[in-house]
Design a protein around this motif. Structure first.
Motif, PDB file in Angstrom:
ATOM      1  N   GLY A  36      16.459 -25.891 -15.338  1.00  0.00           N
ATOM      2  CA  GLY A  36      16.586 -24.577 -14.723  1.00  0.00           C
ATOM      3  C   GLY A  36      15.254 -23.864 -14.770  1.00  0.00           C
ATOM      4  O   GLY A  36      14.636 -23.776 -15.837  1.00  0.00           O
ATOM      5  N   HIS A  38      13.019 -20.346 -13.672  1.00  0.00           N
ATOM      6  CA  HIS A  38      12.909 -18.995 -13.119  1.00  0.00           C
ATOM      7  C   HIS A  38      11.459 -18.559 -13.205  1.00  0.00           C
ATOM      8  O   HIS A  38      10.856 -18.581 -14.282  1.00  0.00           O
ATOM      9  CB  HIS A  38      13.783 -18.001 -13.880  1.00  0.00           C
ATOM     10  N   ALA A  74      19.129 -16.873 -17.474  1.00  0.00           N
ATOM     11  CA  ALA A  74      19.163 -17.915 -18.500  1.00  0.00           C
ATOM     12  C   ALA A  74      20.573 -18.076 -19.057  1.00  0.00           C
ATOM     13  O   ALA A  74      21.047 -19.198 -19.269  1.00  0.00           O
ATOM     14  CB  ALA A  74      18.187 -17.580 -19.622  1.00  0.00           C
ATOM     15  N   PHE A  77      22.859 -19.808 -16.462  1.00  0.00           N
ATOM     16  CA  PHE A  77      22.534 -21.233 -16.361  1.00  0.00           C
ATOM     17  C   PHE A  77      22.991 -22.002 -17.595  1.00  0.00           C
ATOM     18  O   PHE A  77      23.667 -23.036 -17.486  1.00  0.00           O
ATOM     19  CB  PHE A  77      21.023 -21.390 -16.156  1.00  0.00           C
ATOM     20  N   ARG A  78      22.668 -21.499 -18.776  1.00  0.00           N
ATOM     21  CA  ARG A  78      23.013 -22.214 -20.014  1.00  0.00           C
ATOM     22  C   ARG A  78      24.518 -22.281 -20.221  1.00  0.00           C
ATOM     23  O   ARG A  78      25.046 -23.328 -20.632  1.00  0.00           O
ATOM     24  CB  ARG A  78      22.337 -21.545 -21.199  1.00  0.00           C
ATOM     25  N   TYR A  88      20.415 -30.684 -19.959  1.00  0.00           N
ATOM     26  CA  TYR A  88      19.677 -29.630 -19.272  1.00  0.00           C
ATOM     27  C   TYR A  88      18.601 -29.034 -20.172  1.00  0.00           C
ATOM     28  O   TYR A  88      18.565 -29.255 -21.376  1.00  0.00           O
ATOM     29  CB  TYR A  88      20.621 -28.512 -18.815  1.00  0.00           C
ATOM     30  N   TRP A  90      15.962 -25.126 -20.007  1.00  0.00           N
ATOM     31  CA  TRP A  90      15.655 -23.880 -19.296  1.00  0.00           C
ATOM     32  C   TRP A  90      14.173 -23.573 -19.409  1.00  0.00           C
ATOM     33  O   TRP A  90      13.586 -23.680 -20.491  1.00  0.00           O
ATOM     34  CB  TRP A  90      16.474 -22.726 -19.863  1.00  0.00           C
ATOM     35  N   LYS A  92      11.274 -20.524 -18.243  1.00  0.00           N
ATOM     36  CA  LYS A  92      10.910 -19.250 -17.613  1.00  0.00           C
ATOM     37  C   LYS A  92       9.395 -19.164 -17.598  1.00  0.00           C
ATOM     38  O   LYS A  92       8.753 -19.312 -18.636  1.00  0.00           O
ATOM     39  CB  LYS A  92      11.487 -18.065 -18.382  1.00  0.00           C
TER      40      LYS A  92
END
Length: 280
Positions: A36, A38, A74, A77-78, A88, A90, A92
């Motif tokens: 993911g 961002h 976040a 998504f998590r 997965y 994440w 940023k």
């Protein structure tokens, strides 16, 4: 060929619905790892007139808004990934140029496939241009999901927009994992041109033969229309055939959206009735 690392671009909390459904579906389909991402844009420093000094209150307010948005994305998504039990991570990345930052592009270039939301027509021109540039400067195939998508659909019927260009060929072979799983694949050429080697009627026959050797159930169709009606012709074909996935090639920079059939492609991508895979 398959997709083992899929990068999911997270822009808005609105993506909690159909967009993440598609991301999860891809992970399960290819037994992949989902990243993911961002990209947070650090806003320009507010200036207090007439002394022209930074305004600490405004700066803090902008930072708080940005952090809140990032934290919300976040969490969305998590929570979804934990609930689905998929692999997965994440990421940023905060820069002054958002998606135009080199760190963002570098991160995308390590993925097999990027899944991103359809570009919002309400986004500021600069922000939209940065987002579009990021997608295609990544050098990776991009799967664009329409805003209207409420739940993921299977990719049973695929339409390949074909004109024999390098970009069209790249997109076609980048889409091979989807093509091999599809029930029906159609090569669709609008206003194919005669060349010294073949007639327009044979423009899509050779790529269709190549795909059939991979065991893909493929057909080739040519159509003719004036430039003003080309987009309508393609949209009608997609609607009549209940297309789940459109595959297209893409140009770059000043011709970013001048794809395959010229300016008609912006019309197609703004209306976007199906998930669209693009590469260059």
């Amino acid at each position: 060929m398959t997709y083992k690392t899929i990068l999911s671009v997270m822009e808005s909390p609105d993506q909690a619905g159909g967009f993440l459904d598609y991301a999860v579906q891809l992970v399960r389909m290819f037994d992949a790892h989902l990243v993911g991402l961002h990209a947070e844009t650090v806003s320009a420093t507010p200036i207090v007139a007439p002394m022209e000094i930074p305004d600490p209150v405004s700066i803090q307010a902008l930072q708080d808004v940005a952090e809140k948005r990032s934290a919300e994305l976040a969490e969305i998504f998590r929570n979804r990934c934990d609930r689905e039990g998929i692999s997965y991570e994440w990421r940023k990345i905060a820069t002054s140029v958002g998606f135009a930052g080199s760190a963002v592009v570098d991160s995308a270039r390590t993925a097999d496939l990027i899944i991103a939301p359809q570009a919002s027509p309400d986004a500021p021109g600069d922000a939209r241009a940065d987002f579009e540039s990021f997608l295609f400067e990544s050098g990776r195939p991009v799967l664009l999901v329409p805003h209207v998508a409420r739940a993921a659909k299977s990719f049973d019927k695929v339409l390949i927009a074909w004109n024999g260009s390098r970009e069209a060929a790249r997109a076609t072979f980048d889409a091979m994992p989807f093509l091999k799983r599809a029930n029906e694949v159609e090569i669709f050429s609008v206003n194919p041109r005669d060349t010294g080697d073949q007639t327009s009627d044979m423009s899509s026959a050779e790529i269709a033969a190549t795909l059939s050797r991979h065991g893909i159930n493929v057909t080739a169709v040519n159509a003719h229309a004036d430039k003003a009606k080309a987009a309508t012709l393609i949209e009608n074909r997609m609607s009549d055939s209940s297309i789940d996935l459109l595959v297209m090639g893409a140009y770059t920079h000043s011709r970013l959206w001048e794809l395959l059939f010229g300016g008609v492609t912006r019309t197609l991508l703004e209306s976007m009735t199906a998930v669209t895979l693009m590469s260059r």
